[in-house]
Design a protein around this motif. Structure first.
Motif, PDB file in Angstrom:
ATOM      1  N   THR A 136       0.704  -0.768   0.081  1.00 42.69           N
ATOM      2  CA  THR A 136       0.096   0.389   0.093  1.00 42.69           C
ATOM      3  C   THR A 136       0.953   1.190   0.057  1.00 42.69           C
ATOM      4  OG1 THR A 136      -1.556  -1.082   0.951  1.00 42.69           O
ATOM      5  CG2 THR A 136      -1.621   1.428   1.411  1.00 42.69           C
ATOM      6  N   ARG A 137       0.461   2.586  -0.954  1.00 38.61           N
ATOM      7  CA  ARG A 137       1.780   3.368  -1.149  1.00 38.61           C
ATOM      8  C   ARG A 137       1.599   4.264  -0.050  1.00 38.61           C
ATOM      9  NH1 ARG A 137       2.427   5.976  -7.265  1.00 38.61           N
ATOM     10  NH2 ARG A 137       3.930   6.968  -5.765  1.00 38.61           N
ATOM     11  N   GLY A 138       1.910   4.765   0.548  1.00 39.65           N
ATOM     12  CA  GLY A 138       2.627   5.898   1.648  1.00 39.65           C
ATOM     13  C   GLY A 138       2.115   5.576   2.668  1.00 39.65           C
ATOM     14  N   LEU A 139       2.532   4.421   2.984  1.00 41.62           N
ATOM     15  CA  LEU A 139       2.200   3.205   4.509  1.00 41.62           C
ATOM     16  C   LEU A 139       3.116   4.322   5.391  1.00 41.62           C
ATOM     17  CD1 LEU A 139      -0.392   1.248   5.468  1.00 41.62           C
ATOM     18  CD2 LEU A 139       1.316  -0.244   5.363  1.00 41.62           C
ATOM     19  N   LEU A 140       4.400   4.468   4.863  1.00 41.97           N
ATOM     20  CA  LEU A 140       4.835   4.779   6.328  1.00 41.97           C
ATOM     21  C   LEU A 140       5.429   6.019   6.017  1.00 41.97           C
ATOM     22  CD1 LEU A 140       8.308   4.112   7.202  1.00 41.97           C
ATOM     23  CD2 LEU A 140       9.275   5.078   5.811  1.00 41.97           C
ATOM     24  N   GLY A 141       4.914   6.632   5.312  1.00 43.46           N
ATOM     25  CA  GLY A 141       4.867   8.723   5.702  1.00 43.46           C
ATOM     26  C   GLY A 141       3.773   8.834   6.028  1.00 43.46           C
ATOM     27  N   ALA A 146       6.287  10.070   1.471  1.00 39.44           N
ATOM     28  CA  ALA A 146       5.101  11.281   1.130  1.00 39.44           C
ATOM     29  C   ALA A 146       3.802  10.147   1.705  1.00 39.44           C
ATOM     30  CB  ALA A 146       4.916  10.842  -0.717  1.00 39.44           C
ATOM     31  N   ASP A 147       2.666  10.701   2.068  1.00 42.54           N
ATOM     32  CA  ASP A 147       1.985  10.486   2.568  1.00 42.54           C
ATOM     33  C   ASP A 147       1.222   9.063   1.826  1.00 42.54           C
ATOM     34  OD1 ASP A 147       0.568  12.247   1.466  1.00 42.54           O
ATOM     35  OD2 ASP A 147      -0.073  12.610   4.330  1.00 42.54           O
ATOM     36  N   ASP A 148      -0.575   8.700   1.693  1.00 36.75           N
ATOM     37  CA  ASP A 148      -1.222   8.023   0.559  1.00 36.75           C
ATOM     38  C   ASP A 148      -1.656   9.583  -0.434  1.00 36.75           C
ATOM     39  OD1 ASP A 148      -2.672   9.572   2.608  1.00 36.75           O
ATOM     40  OD2 ASP A 148      -4.659   7.678   2.468  1.00 36.75           O
ATOM     41  N   GLY A 149      -2.108  10.586   0.031  1.00 35.17           N
ATOM     42  CA  GLY A 149      -1.897  11.367  -0.404  1.00 35.17           C
ATOM     43  C   GLY A 149      -0.863  12.258  -1.059  1.00 35.17           C
ATOM     44  N   GLY A 150       0.194  11.789  -0.789  1.00 35.99           N
ATOM     45  CA  GLY A 150       1.557  12.400  -2.093  1.00 35.99           C
ATOM     46  C   GLY A 150       2.082  13.376  -1.037  1.00 35.99           C
ATOM     47  N   THR A 151       1.489  13.573   0.434  1.00 37.66           N
ATOM     48  CA  THR A 151       1.981  15.025   0.962  1.00 37.66           C
ATOM     49  C   THR A 151       3.472  14.833   1.518  1.00 37.66           C
ATOM     50  OG1 THR A 151      -0.331  15.781   1.743  1.00 37.66           O
ATOM     51  CG2 THR A 151       1.715  16.636   2.409  1.00 37.66           C
ATOM     52  N   ILE A 152       4.212  15.044   1.289  1.00 30.76           N
ATOM     53  CA  ILE A 152       5.546  15.895   1.825  1.00 30.76           C
ATOM     54  C   ILE A 152       5.585  17.015   2.775  1.00 30.76           C
ATOM     55  CG2 ILE A 152       8.295  15.868   2.085  1.00 30.76           C
ATOM     56  CD1 ILE A 152       8.042  13.528  -0.676  1.00 30.76           C
ATOM     57  N   ASP A 153       6.342  16.763   4.400  1.00 29.99           N
ATOM     58  CA  ASP A 153       6.114  18.709   5.168  1.00 29.99           C
ATOM     59  C   ASP A 153       7.642  19.369   4.759  1.00 29.99           C
ATOM     60  OD1 ASP A 153       4.241  17.509   7.314  1.00 29.99           O
ATOM     61  OD2 ASP A 153       5.068  15.586   6.824  1.00 29.99           O
ATOM     62  N   THR A 154       8.771  18.895   4.306  1.00 32.79           N
ATOM     63  CA  THR A 154       9.366  19.814   3.461  1.00 32.79           C
ATOM     64  C   THR A 154      10.293  18.818   2.729  1.00 32.79           C
ATOM     65  OG1 THR A 154      11.472  21.252   4.669  1.00 32.79           O
ATOM     66  CG2 THR A 154      11.157  18.386   6.385  1.00 32.79           C
TER      67      THR A 154
END
Length: 951
Positions: free
Chosen positions: A389-394, A424-432
């Protein structure tokens, strides 16, 4: 016998006896037959031509004997059995060796003693042979065995010159080969018969004390030990011993499995303010740890916790998008172009080595709040091997306020931000993010990276000089050294290689924390020095002191403290590469050689007719093929320098030929050569599984970290070999058994041991094998059991089977945390159906791709032609019902195993290797078919032999 039954001088008895002479390549057969024909009371001399390669049978027939010609040598025991079957109503039998020549006429005294005395068995004593005989050890051993089992002292235990009452002989089970005399004496005396010994002036060919004589006595001694062993003690005692040995074997295997399983030590608790800096190096292999251009990385590996990682992803080599996405999923993920089946690396215009100015598959776009958004045109493949599942770690880090950051550490501004897919999380978001690149000052860049406000910072680098955006190895080393120098004391630094340009390589992993030094492993692999991509993800969350979400695979790393052996890790990587390059050509040649044998054998048999035998090379080829699996496991012990295809292929070919020649020396019964191969294979695999299965890892028919989903226990190919060999040994055991009850219990115990070895979490950890072994072994035991199968007994057997299966599942769930069974049960019905879907898809894919698929039509061709060339099924297995049932069991194990496991066609293909060897021996050697009867001109036809013989 009563004295009145003795014929008067000069008269013939009303019903005479039969003289039986087992013979093989005997130069004295004419004289022996002539002498026996002069004995009063002998109405027929029956010579059993026991597979002679000369004209022994022709000369015996010319001398006036009835000849029973066996197609292959079966030994004295079987020869005697055939003669009794041919003449089942004889009042008495006179047994004589073929080398007595004229002195055979002195056996008249045995006949007279049998007819006038009270004994049912009369044995001839030879005069002293002096230096022509052996040292007498076998004779003394045999006499001691008879004395200890019957209480009767005999002086000539090995003499084959015997007169025996017909009813007494027919009530006995003939012992095999040279054990026939000792077995006859023990069984007859135990049944209440009386034995007498008569000294006679006999002479025969002495074996002497040379090498030929010693070899004869060694074989004789082995046959006698085999004969005496099942006759020791009482039936109850033998059953108790067999049960005890079975329990001891199972307990010992489980105990050894627990003791040898690699556990390692848990990592220390994370720091108070945990943070992880994860540096990925694209294109890095294990050789980077010894690369003189990367001294900082090499030094860090030796002073930290180090391992190799299987970055197995169902995508082309170098697919960095899929590699990083798999790291973020904690499980394999393959990215493809939407609307098509092309993988990322295959999509036109999208390659990981695109120029820096080209549009990449993964981009990072800044957002107004200072965070960033990952943009890519790729979706997750529906390949059954891509289930992460993509983004699981984020998601796991950002769920409760944690932050993730991404850094591009290349030359110039990032154009291909594939590493962003890992954090990146499942929405593709990265904080910095920091995608400006390293520039000319790696030290300053590293300061920027470690100052990012994030709990997990992924730094993506590339070890290559192919494009302007990548760094040279020395530059990558400088970046890692600078990050190591400027990180906080509480930071965990992880360096991970990803996307090796060649598929068949492991990747390096370095985990650096203060005071942490050793070699890493995990419960996923149970191997020191090997981890999976999911293990890396789980370890990142562990160092951040965050819970692992459901669906993220792998296990937290464990450590074996001490100095990491970098050379051993590099050697492991080379071994993996050698194995993968050797596998396809070796297995292809293996299958082609069998194909030639299978195609030639039935055609030659059809042309040759009954009296001829197929070339021994055909038997040798199939026996060598049956030995091939265990030899591949043993070949794993050789140094890595010998594991390449140019050494492996000729070496295994020679070893298979040598194994076939050795196996063909086994002569106890017709399938003894195959039984010897199966027995050795079974023993090696049970011992190996009990010791942690070191021979399975990276062997040709084991599993490889870069291709298989398994890292410990027994793989599917090993499961097929184990099951097939267990069935062959069981069927052979029962076929040759004297004490059938004890043999049946022993076989049941062996089957229980095999199931435990295959399924126990600390041993084979292959619970899927239970779905094959329990029903297959249960059906075989039911067929071999003396129980009458009425409705009540069938219902009881089914109930016992279900209860046993439920207990096995319960025990496995209790002991097998983290195993495949645990995964199935924890997923519920949806998880179960998903696993079934993946297994079906995997089986279909394997069937299309593997060279093992060739085996099925090739073997089917052989089976079809061999069963239609000569004889019926019953004739070929005359008196060998246990073996015929075992052959059916091989089919059940092979094809049921292929249906319930995810290696598909490979399992029945491997079972067919043993089925082919089984049928080749039956077809070529004809070990169970009735002898050809040849009568002298003045003889009446013999009574038709009964359809059963053994020994």
């Amino acid at each position: 016998m009563n004295p009145s039954d003795v014929p008067n001088e000069g008269t013939e008895p009303d019903v005479g006896g039969i003289a039986v002479v087992p013979a093989k390549n005997s130069p004295s057969i004419e004289a022996t037959v002539a002498a026996l024909r002069r004995i009063r009371g002998v109405t027929r001399v029956v010579v059993v031509d026991d597979g002679s390669t000369d004209d022994t049978g022709v000369r015996a027939l010319a001398a006036g004997a009835e000849v029973l010609a066996l197609p292959v040598n079966r030994g004295k025991g079987a020869a005697l059995g055939e003669a009794v079957l041919a003449h089942p109503d004889a009042p008495w039998y006179l047994l004589a060796d073929a080398d007595l020549a004229e002195t055979a006429e002195h056996l008249t005294a045995l006949v007279e003693r049998l007819l006038v005395g009270d004994e049912e068995l009369v044995v001839a004593r030879f005069p002293p042979a002096g230096t022509q005989a052996g040292a007498g050890r076998i004779k003394a051993l045999s006499a001691a065995a008879i004395r200890s089992t019957t209480g009767v002292e005999v002086l000539e235990p090995l003499s084959g010159q015997r007169a025996i009452d017909g009813a007494t002989l027919r009530s006995l089970h003939p012992a095999p080969r040279f054990g026939v005399e000792v077995g006859m004496s023990i069984d007859a005396l135990r049944a209440g018969a009386r034995l007498a010994e008569v000294s006679l002036p006999l002479d025969h060919d002495h074996t002497g004390r040379g090498w030929a004589g010693r070899r004869h006595r060694i074989r004789q001694g082995i046959d006698i030990v085999r004969t005496v062993w099942p006759r020791l003690g009482t039936p109850r005692l033998r059953l108790a011993v067999v049960l005890a040995l079975s329990v001891v074997a199972i307990v010992a295997s489980v105990g050894l499995g627990k003791a040898t399983r690699w556990h390692g030590e848990a990592l220390p608790a994370p720091s108070a303010k945990p943070r992880v800096i994860l540096v990925t190096i694209a294109g890095a292999g294990m050789d980077l740890l010894e690369d003189p251009r990367a001294p900082a990385i090499s030094s860090l590996a030796r002073s930290s916790a180090t391992a190799s990682v299987s970055t197995r992803v169902p995508a082309p080599p170098g697919d960095l998008a899929s590699q990083h996405a798999s790291l973020g999923a904690g499980a394999p993920v393959a990215l493809v172009v939407p609307g098509g089946d092309l993988e990322f690396g295959e999509a036109e215009g999208l390659t990981n080595e695109s120029p820096a100015t080209a549009a990449g598959p993964v981009k990072v776009q800044a957002l107004p709040d200072g965070s960033a958004q990952v943009i890519d045109p790729l979706t997750v493949s529906d390949d059954s091997r891509s289930y992460g599942t993509r983004g699981l770690l984020g998601d796991s880090i950002r769920r409760d306020g944690g932050r993730v950051g991404y850094v591009w550490a290349g030359k110039g501004r990032a154009q291909l931000a594939n590493g962003a897919a890992a954090v990146a999380d499942d929405g593709g978001t990265i904080d910095t993010v920091d995608i400006a690149g390293v520039g000319d000052d790696p030290d300053a860049a590293a300061r920027r990276y470690v100052d990012l406000d994030a709990d997990l910072i992924l730094v993506e680098t590339r070890r290559s000089a192919l494009t302007p955006s990548t760094l040279a190895v020395s530059d990558v080393d400088r970046v890692v050294a600078a990050i190591d120098a400027h990180r906080r004391p509480t930071d965990t630094l992880i360096v991970l290689g990803l996307g090796h340009d060649a598929r068949w390589h492991l990747s390096p992993l370095i985990l650096s924390e203060p005071g942490l030094r050793g070699t890493l492993g995990s419960d996923s692999t149970r191997r020191q020095g090997i981890m999976t991509m999911g293990d890396v993800s789980a370890t990142v969350l562990n160092r951040l002191d965050r819970p692992r979400p459901k669906g993220l695979g792998g296990a937290v790393a464990r450590i074996e403290r001490g100095a990491p052996d970098i050379g051993a890790l590099v050697d492991l990587d080379r071994r993996v590469d050698q194995r993968e390059r050797s596998y396809a050509p070796t297995v292809t040649i293996f299958i082609v050689i069998q194909a030639l044998a299978y195609i030639i054998a039935p055609l030659v048999a059809r042309r040759s007719g009954r009296s001829s035998q197929l070339p021994g090379v055909l038997v040798a080829v199939t026996l060598g093929s049956a030995a091939f699996p265990v030899l591949t496991f043993l070949w794993r012990l050789m140094p890595v320098s010998l594991q390449g295809p140019f050494v492996t292929i000729p070496a295994l070919t020679m070893l298979c030929a040598a194994a076939a020649l050795l196996a063909m020396q086994a002569r106890r019964f017709g399938l003894s050569p195959l039984n010897a191969v199966a027995g050795v294979t079974l023993a090696v695999m049970v011992v190996d599984a009990s010791l942690g299965a070191p021979l399975q890892q990276i062997s040709l028919l084991g599993y490889s970290p870069v291709t298989a989903a398994r890292f410990y226990g027994l793989g599917n190919m090993a499961f097929a070999v184990l099951g097939a060999c267990a069935v062959i040994v069981a069927a052979s055991w029962l076929h040759a058994a004297t004490d059938r009850r004890a043999a049946f219990v022993a076989v049941a115990g062996m089957f229980a041991l095999v199931v435990v070895v295959d399924a126990a979490p600390m041993l084979g950890a292959d619970f899927g094998g239970v779905l094959t072994f329990v029903p297959a072994f249960g059906l075989l035991l039911a067929a071999w059991s003396p129980i009458t199968w009425n409705r009540r007994n069938v219902a009881l057997a089914v109930l016992v089977g279900l209860v046993g299966f439920a207990v096995a599942v319960g025990v496995a769930l209790k002991l097998g945390s983290g195993t495949h069974l645990d995964t199935v049960t924890n997923g519920g019905w949806d998880g179960f159906t998903e696993i079934v879907r993946r297994k079906v898809a995997t089986n279909l894919r394997v069937m299309r791709l593997t060279v093992w698929s060739w085996m099925v039509p090739i073997a089917a061709f052989f089976l079809l032609l061999s069963l239609t060339t000569s004889g019926t099924w019953r004739e070929r297995f005359r008196g060998a019902t246990d073996l015929r049932t075992g052959l059916m069991g091989l089919f059940v194990v092979g094809f049921l195993g292929g249906a319930v496991n995810d290696s598909g066609i490979v399992i029945p293909a491997l079972a067919l290797v043993y089925i082919g060897a089984f049928l080749m021996l039956v077809q070529v050697r004809k070990p169970f078919e009735a002898p050809e009867v040849r009568l002298p001109e003045d003889a009446s036809p013999p009574i038709k032999p009964a359809p059963a013989v053994s020994g």
